[in-house]
Write a protein that holds these residues in place. Structure first.
Motif, PDB file in Angstrom:
ATOM      1  N   SER A  58       0.828  -1.207   0.000  1.00 47.55           N
ATOM      2  CA  SER A  58       0.000   0.000   0.000  1.00 47.55           C
ATOM      3  C   SER A  58       0.865   1.261   0.000  1.00 47.55           C
ATOM      4  CB  SER A  58      -0.960  -0.003   1.200  1.00 47.55           C
ATOM      5  OG  SER A  58      -0.253  -0.023   2.423  1.00 47.55           O
ATOM      6  N   ALA A  59       2.152   1.088  -0.333  1.00 47.68           N
ATOM      7  CA  ALA A  59       3.115   2.191  -0.485  1.00 47.68           C
ATOM      8  C   ALA A  59       3.326   2.995   0.797  1.00 47.68           C
ATOM      9  CB  ALA A  59       2.722   3.104  -1.649  1.00 47.68           C
ATOM     10  N   GLN A  60       3.154   2.347   1.937  1.00 51.19           N
ATOM     11  CA  GLN A  60       3.474   2.955   3.228  1.00 51.19           C
ATOM     12  C   GLN A  60       4.881   2.481   3.601  1.00 51.19           C
ATOM     13  OE1 GLN A  60       0.108   3.001   6.158  1.00 51.19           O
ATOM     14  NE2 GLN A  60      -0.884   1.699   4.602  1.00 51.19           N
ATOM     15  N   LEU A  61       5.857   2.985   2.857  1.00 50.33           N
ATOM     16  CA  LEU A  61       7.202   2.407   2.897  1.00 50.33           C
ATOM     17  C   LEU A  61       7.925   2.635   4.212  1.00 50.33           C
ATOM     18  CD1 LEU A  61       8.273   3.208  -0.759  1.00 50.33           C
ATOM     19  CD2 LEU A  61       7.253   1.107   0.165  1.00 50.33           C
ATOM     20  N   ARG A  62       7.752   3.765   4.839  1.00 53.30           N
ATOM     21  CA  ARG A  62       8.406   3.995   6.143  1.00 53.30           C
ATOM     22  C   ARG A  62       7.847   3.030   7.193  1.00 53.30           C
ATOM     23  NH1 ARG A  62      13.157   6.929   6.092  1.00 53.30           N
ATOM     24  NH2 ARG A  62      12.922   8.574   4.562  1.00 53.30           N
ATOM     25  N   ARG A  63       6.549   2.822   7.152  1.00 56.17           N
ATOM     26  CA  ARG A  63       5.941   1.873   8.090  1.00 56.17           C
ATOM     27  C   ARG A  63       6.403   0.453   7.781  1.00 56.17           C
ATOM     28  NH1 ARG A  63      -0.257   4.158   8.711  1.00 56.17           N
ATOM     29  NH2 ARG A  63       0.316   5.870  10.094  1.00 56.17           N
ATOM     30  N   ALA A  64       6.499   0.114   6.511  1.00 55.48           N
ATOM     31  CA  ALA A  64       6.989  -1.212   6.127  1.00 55.48           C
ATOM     32  C   ALA A  64       8.406  -1.404   6.653  1.00 55.48           C
ATOM     33  CB  ALA A  64       6.952  -1.380   4.612  1.00 55.48           C
ATOM     34  N   GLU A  65       9.238  -0.393   6.464  1.00 61.05           N
ATOM     35  CA  GLU A  65      10.623  -0.474   6.940  1.00 61.05           C
ATOM     36  C   GLU A  65      10.671  -0.694   8.452  1.00 61.05           C
ATOM     37  OE1 GLU A  65      14.591   2.347   7.352  1.00 61.05           O
ATOM     38  OE2 GLU A  65      12.967   3.019   6.054  1.00 61.05           O
ATOM     39  N   MET A  84      12.595  -8.202   1.708  1.00 66.65           N
ATOM     40  CA  MET A  84      11.603  -7.126   1.690  1.00 66.65           C
ATOM     41  C   MET A  84      12.188  -5.808   2.156  1.00 66.65           C
ATOM     42  SD  MET A  84       7.866  -8.394   2.845  1.00 66.65           S
ATOM     43  CE  MET A  84       7.390  -6.694   2.667  1.00 66.65           C
ATOM     44  N   LEU A  85      13.039  -5.847   3.169  1.00 70.23           N
ATOM     45  CA  LEU A  85      13.663  -4.613   3.640  1.00 70.23           C
ATOM     46  C   LEU A  85      14.521  -4.022   2.531  1.00 70.23           C
ATOM     47  CD1 LEU A  85      14.208  -2.489   5.765  1.00 70.23           C
ATOM     48  CD2 LEU A  85      15.972  -4.001   6.736  1.00 70.23           C
ATOM     49  N   GLY A  86      15.279  -4.862   1.847  1.00 68.44           N
ATOM     50  CA  GLY A  86      16.082  -4.376   0.725  1.00 68.44           C
ATOM     51  C   GLY A  86      15.218  -3.743  -0.352  1.00 68.44           C
ATOM     52  N   ARG A  87      14.124  -4.393  -0.714  1.00 74.18           N
ATOM     53  CA  ARG A  87      13.211  -3.861  -1.744  1.00 74.18           C
ATOM     54  C   ARG A  87      12.544  -2.560  -1.267  1.00 74.18           C
ATOM     55  NH1 ARG A  87      15.741  -6.402  -5.127  1.00 74.18           N
ATOM     56  NH2 ARG A  87      15.168  -8.509  -5.727  1.00 74.18           N
ATOM     57  N   THR A  88      12.192  -2.522   0.017  1.00 74.28           N
ATOM     58  CA  THR A  88      11.566  -1.320   0.578  1.00 74.28           C
ATOM     59  C   THR A  88      12.534  -0.148   0.527  1.00 74.28           C
ATOM     60  OG1 THR A  88      10.158  -2.662   2.007  1.00 74.28           O
ATOM     61  CG2 THR A  88      10.479  -0.369   2.655  1.00 74.28           C
ATOM     62  N   LEU A  89      13.777  -0.395   0.886  1.00 78.27           N
ATOM     63  CA  LEU A  89      14.786   0.664   0.834  1.00 78.27           C
ATOM     64  C   LEU A  89      15.031   1.103  -0.612  1.00 78.27           C
ATOM     65  CD1 LEU A  89      17.208  -0.788   3.521  1.00 78.27           C
ATOM     66  CD2 LEU A  89      15.769   1.265   3.753  1.00 78.27           C
ATOM     67  N   GLU A  90      15.060   0.149  -1.533  1.00 79.39           N
ATOM     68  CA  GLU A  90      15.219   0.501  -2.952  1.00 79.39           C
ATOM     69  C   GLU A  90      14.088   1.408  -3.416  1.00 79.39           C
ATOM     70  OE1 GLU A  90      17.569  -3.103  -5.221  1.00 79.39           O
ATOM     71  OE2 GLU A  90      15.412  -3.325  -4.943  1.00 79.39           O
ATOM     72  N   ARG A  91      12.869   1.072  -3.057  1.00 79.75           N
ATOM     73  CA  ARG A  91      11.715   1.881  -3.484  1.00 79.75           C
ATOM     74  C   ARG A  91      11.778   3.295  -2.921  1.00 79.75           C
ATOM     75  NH1 ARG A  91       5.959  -0.999  -2.900  1.00 79.75           N
ATOM     76  NH2 ARG A  91       5.296   1.005  -3.730  1.00 79.75           N
ATOM     77  N   GLN A  92      12.533   3.473  -1.849  1.00 82.87           N
ATOM     78  CA  GLN A  92      12.717   4.803  -1.266  1.00 82.87           C
ATOM     79  C   GLN A  92      13.952   5.499  -1.835  1.00 82.87           C
ATOM     80  OE1 GLN A  92      11.945   5.060   3.128  1.00 82.87           O
ATOM     81  NE2 GLN A  92      11.789   2.842   2.916  1.00 82.87           N
ATOM     82  N   GLY A  93      14.614   4.850  -2.814  1.00 80.17           N
ATOM     83  CA  GLY A  93      15.804   5.435  -3.409  1.00 80.17           C
ATOM     84  C   GLY A  93      17.037   5.321  -2.532  1.00 80.17           C
ATOM     85  N   GLU A  97      21.808   1.505   1.199  1.00 85.70           N
ATOM     86  CA  GLU A  97      21.336   0.792   2.392  1.00 85.70           C
ATOM     87  C   GLU A  97      20.687  -0.538   2.014  1.00 85.70           C
ATOM     88  OE1 GLU A  97      19.217   3.246   5.460  1.00 85.70           O
ATOM     89  OE2 GLU A  97      19.492   4.778   3.905  1.00 85.70           O
ATOM     90  N   ALA A  98      20.103  -0.603   0.832  1.00 88.70           N
ATOM     91  CA  ALA A  98      19.412  -1.813   0.385  1.00 88.70           C
ATOM     92  C   ALA A  98      20.386  -2.934   0.052  1.00 88.70           C
ATOM     93  CB  ALA A  98      18.547  -1.505  -0.833  1.00 88.70           C
ATOM     94  N   ALA A  99      21.509  -2.600  -0.542  1.00 90.84           N
ATOM     95  CA  ALA A  99      22.446  -3.608  -1.064  1.00 90.84           C
ATOM     96  C   ALA A  99      22.852  -4.652  -0.026  1.00 90.84           C
ATOM     97  CB  ALA A  99      23.658  -2.924  -1.678  1.00 90.84           C
ATOM     98  N   PRO A 100      23.287  -4.261   1.185  1.00 96.69           N
ATOM     99  CA  PRO A 100      23.680  -5.309   2.145  1.00 96.69           C
ATOM    100  C   PRO A 100      22.511  -6.208   2.560  1.00 96.69           C
ATOM    101  CG  PRO A 100      24.167  -3.111   3.028  1.00 96.69           C
ATOM    102  CD  PRO A 100      23.569  -2.934   1.678  1.00 96.69           C
ATOM    103  N   GLN A 101      21.316  -5.632   2.648  1.00 99.53           N
ATOM    104  CA  GLN A 101      20.141  -6.431   3.004  1.00 99.53           C
ATOM    105  C   GLN A 101      19.850  -7.460   1.909  1.00 99.53           C
ATOM    106  OE1 GLN A 101      18.766  -6.318   5.956  1.00 99.53           O
ATOM    107  NE2 GLN A 101      19.921  -4.528   6.619  1.00 99.53           N
TER     108      GLN A 101
END
Length: 114
Positions: A58-65, A84-93, A97-101
């Motif tokens: 639902s694009a609530q990315l900060r809450r997802a993180e 999912m954390l990696g994908r969530t961080l990617e969607r936030q640009g 931070e996403a790469a290690p996850q």
């Protein structure tokens, strides 16, 4: 606070209801049911992981993180939460931070770089 349809029933009934809304792609509604449910059982990973997925979809990315970071505090080897954390961080640009996850998720899944 006024009680609503989402608050009624046992934890199992609310879990089932949340799953039905999630399956129907009503992610924001599923999250509305899951957030208090996850707080009721803070040591359980499954409700928080489904909550994170509902937030993500639902694009609530900060809450997802935030939900995913809580899952990983409870279970650092939860590979899907890492992915999912990696994908969530990617969607936030936030690719750095996403790469290690994402690397850790791949390692947990048995996918190693050649």
């Amino acid at each position: 606070m006024e009680s609503t349809y989402f608050d009624h029933g046992t934890a199992a009934e609310r879990w089932e209801r949340a799953g039905q809304f999630f399956d129907a792609k009503e992610y924001a509604t599923a999250a509305r049911i899951l957030a208090p449910l996850a707080d009721e059982v803070p040591a359980q990973v499954a409700p928080r992981l489904l909550l994170a997925r509902a937030y993500y979809h639902s694009a609530q990315l900060r809450r997802a993180e935030a939900a995913l970071r809580t899952v990983l505090e409870l279970d650092p080897a939860e590979g899907y939460a890492r992915l999912m954390l990696g994908r969530t961080l990617e969607r936030q640009g936030r690719d750095a931070e996403a790469a290690p996850q994402l690397r850790m998720a791949a390692a947990l899944a048995g996918e190693f770089a050649a």
